[in-house]
Design a protein around this motif. Structure first.
Motif, PDB file in Angstrom:
ATOM      1  N   GLU A  97     -48.983 -15.306   3.033  1.00  0.00           N
ATOM      2  CA  GLU A  97     -47.619 -14.977   2.613  1.00  0.00           C
ATOM      3  C   GLU A  97     -46.704 -16.093   3.059  1.00  0.00           C
ATOM      4  O   GLU A  97     -46.142 -16.002   4.032  1.00  0.00           O
ATOM      5  N   GLY A  98     -46.317 -17.016   2.410  1.00  0.00           N
ATOM      6  CA  GLY A  98     -45.557 -18.169   2.831  1.00  0.00           C
ATOM      7  C   GLY A  98     -44.538 -17.974   3.939  1.00  0.00           C
ATOM      8  O   GLY A  98     -44.072 -18.923   4.498  1.00  0.00           O
ATOM      9  N   ASN A  99     -44.185 -16.755   4.282  1.00  0.00           N
ATOM     10  CA  ASN A  99     -43.142 -16.501   5.284  1.00  0.00           C
ATOM     11  C   ASN A  99     -43.724 -15.976   6.590  1.00  0.00           C
ATOM     12  O   ASN A  99     -43.123 -15.126   7.225  1.00  0.00           O
ATOM     13  N   GLN A 100     -44.857 -16.469   7.013  1.00  0.00           N
ATOM     14  CA  GLN A 100     -45.518 -15.919   8.195  1.00  0.00           C
ATOM     15  C   GLN A 100     -44.640 -15.934   9.443  1.00  0.00           C
ATOM     16  O   GLN A 100     -44.661 -14.990  10.214  1.00  0.00           O
ATOM     17  N   VAL A 101     -43.878 -16.981   9.649  1.00  0.00           N
ATOM     18  CA  VAL A 101     -43.023 -17.050  10.843  1.00  0.00           C
ATOM     19  C   VAL A 101     -41.974 -15.951  10.781  1.00  0.00           C
ATOM     20  O   VAL A 101     -41.735 -15.249  11.770  1.00  0.00           O
ATOM     21  N   LEU A 102     -41.366 -15.765   9.623  1.00  0.00           N
ATOM     22  CA  LEU A 102     -40.350 -14.727   9.459  1.00  0.00           C
ATOM     23  C   LEU A 102     -40.964 -13.338   9.624  1.00  0.00           C
ATOM     24  O   LEU A 102     -40.393 -12.459  10.281  1.00  0.00           O
ATOM     25  N   VAL A 103     -42.151 -13.140   9.059  1.00  0.00           N
ATOM     26  CA  VAL A 103     -42.841 -11.848   9.175  1.00  0.00           C
ATOM     27  C   VAL A 103     -43.141 -11.546  10.643  1.00  0.00           C
ATOM     28  O   VAL A 103     -42.866 -10.454  11.136  1.00  0.00           O
ATOM     29  N   LYS A 104     -43.703 -12.525  11.345  1.00  0.00           N
ATOM     30  CA  LYS A 104     -44.044 -12.312  12.757  1.00  0.00           C
ATOM     31  C   LYS A 104     -42.790 -12.101  13.599  1.00  0.00           C
ATOM     32  O   LYS A 104     -42.770 -11.255  14.495  1.00  0.00           O
ATOM     33  N   ALA A 105     -41.732 -12.843  13.320  1.00  0.00           N
ATOM     34  CA  ALA A 105     -40.482 -12.677  14.068  1.00  0.00           C
ATOM     35  C   ALA A 105     -39.877 -11.289  13.824  1.00  0.00           C
ATOM     36  O   ALA A 105     -39.396 -10.638  14.756  1.00  0.00           O
ATOM     37  N   LEU A 110     -38.902  -5.848  15.949  1.00  0.00           N
ATOM     38  CA  LEU A 110     -39.052  -4.396  15.903  1.00  0.00           C
ATOM     39  C   LEU A 110     -39.711  -3.867  17.177  1.00  0.00           C
ATOM     40  O   LEU A 110     -39.269  -2.861  17.741  1.00  0.00           O
ATOM     41  N   TYR A 111     -40.748  -4.557  17.638  1.00  0.00           N
ATOM     42  CA  TYR A 111     -41.437  -4.125  18.861  1.00  0.00           C
ATOM     43  C   TYR A 111     -40.516  -4.253  20.085  1.00  0.00           C
ATOM     44  O   TYR A 111     -40.440  -3.343  20.906  1.00  0.00           O
ATOM     45  N   VAL A 112     -39.821  -5.365  20.213  1.00  0.00           N
ATOM     46  CA  VAL A 112     -38.948  -5.587  21.372  1.00  0.00           C
ATOM     47  C   VAL A 112     -37.801  -4.576  21.369  1.00  0.00           C
ATOM     48  O   VAL A 112     -37.496  -3.967  22.404  1.00  0.00           O
ATOM     49  N   MET A 113     -37.176  -4.382  20.218  1.00  0.00           N
ATOM     50  CA  MET A 113     -36.060  -3.431  20.156  1.00  0.00           C
ATOM     51  C   MET A 113     -36.529  -2.003  20.390  1.00  0.00           C
ATOM     52  O   MET A 113     -35.835  -1.215  21.047  1.00  0.00           O
ATOM     53  N   THR A 114     -37.706  -1.653  19.882  1.00  0.00           N
ATOM     54  CA  THR A 114     -38.235  -0.311  20.142  1.00  0.00           C
ATOM     55  C   THR A 114     -38.443  -0.115  21.643  1.00  0.00           C
ATOM     56  O   THR A 114     -38.059   0.922  22.199  1.00  0.00           O
ATOM     57  N   ALA A 115     -39.018  -1.119  22.298  1.00  0.00           N
ATOM     58  CA  ALA A 115     -39.226  -1.033  23.747  1.00  0.00           C
ATOM     59  C   ALA A 115     -37.894  -0.894  24.477  1.00  0.00           C
ATOM     60  O   ALA A 115     -37.754  -0.052  25.378  1.00  0.00           O
ATOM     61  N   VAL A 166     -34.016  -1.283   8.536  1.00  0.00           N
ATOM     62  CA  VAL A 166     -33.521  -1.439   7.162  1.00  0.00           C
ATOM     63  C   VAL A 166     -34.052  -2.747   6.568  1.00  0.00           C
ATOM     64  O   VAL A 166     -34.506  -2.785   5.417  1.00  0.00           O
ATOM     65  N   GLY A 167     -34.021  -3.823   7.345  1.00  0.00           N
ATOM     66  CA  GLY A 167     -34.569  -5.098   6.882  1.00  0.00           C
ATOM     67  C   GLY A 167     -36.052  -5.011   6.601  1.00  0.00           C
ATOM     68  O   GLY A 167     -36.555  -5.563   5.614  1.00  0.00           O
ATOM     69  N   HIS A 168     -36.778  -4.310   7.458  1.00  0.00           N
ATOM     70  CA  HIS A 168     -38.223  -4.136   7.288  1.00  0.00           C
ATOM     71  C   HIS A 168     -38.521  -3.380   5.996  1.00  0.00           C
ATOM     72  O   HIS A 168     -39.375  -3.795   5.197  1.00  0.00           O
TER      73      HIS A 168
END
Length: 191
Positions: A97-105, A110-115, A166-168
């Motif tokens: 998916e050409g946007n791997q950095v954006l996807v991973k970020a 999401l994980y950091v904010m959930t924590a 919402v972004g996700h």
């Protein structure tokens, strides 16, 4: 007279042969945890902001608070499981998916904010945490200045988490419209 057809075959060295693009499904525990978190986070966000912004009857407001505190308290050990399964069951082949950095970020956000929402939610409590009347967890902090600080941080983290969700959802919708079967990968029914 029939013409003979000769098949043309391009032979590449093994290192240059790329596997066909395929949809990689997530493991069952990852799928279950994803949807549990999605439902609880969306419920807690909508009901929590609604409870804060609307003038609801006390019984309804207290009921929403009780459910949200209980649900999110249950998410804390599930969050540890979610991290474990994310690390233990990585995708065998990351989609191209050409946007791997954006996807991973985005996922890391999401994980950091959930924590942060879970931790600050516990630290802001001004009373013991009642988990569905099955367990009572003592409040970790008694100092009102500290619980007030964590309450403020919690609210800010909830806003950021809501925006990330919402972004996700928007990114999944865009990918779906472009023919990428992301929802199929995150489904228990993988046709």
């Amino acid at each position: 007279m029939a013409r003979k057809r000769h098949a043309f075959r391009l032979v590449l060295p093994i290192s240059e042969v790329k596997p066909p693009m395929r949809s990689i499904a997530y493991s069952t525990p990852r799928v279950l945890l994803h949807w549990i978190f999605a439902l609880v986070i969306i419920w807690a966000t909508v009901s929590g902001f609604g409870n804060a912004m609307l003038d609801l009857p006390d019984a309804l407001s207290d009921g929403i608070n009780f459910i949200n505190v209980s649900l999110t308290a249950v998410l804390i050990p599930l969050f540890a499981l979610r991290i474990y399964f994310t690390l233990a069951h990585p995708l065998a082949h990351a989609p191209d998916e050409g946007n791997q950095v954006l996807v991973k970020a985005g996922h890391l956000g999401l994980y950091v904010m959930t924590a942060l929402v879970l931790v600050t939610g516990v630290l802001m409590m001004e009373r013991p945490i009642n988990v569905f009347s099955l367990a009572l967890i003592p409040q970790p902090l008694a100092e009102p200045l500290l619980t007030g600080f964590f309450n403020t941080v919690h609210k800010a983290c909830c806003v950021v988490l809501a925006l990330l969700v919402v972004g996700h959802i928007g990114a999944v919708a865009v990918h779906h419209c472009n023919g990428h079967k992301l929802l199929q990968r995150m489904s228990l029914r993988r046709a």
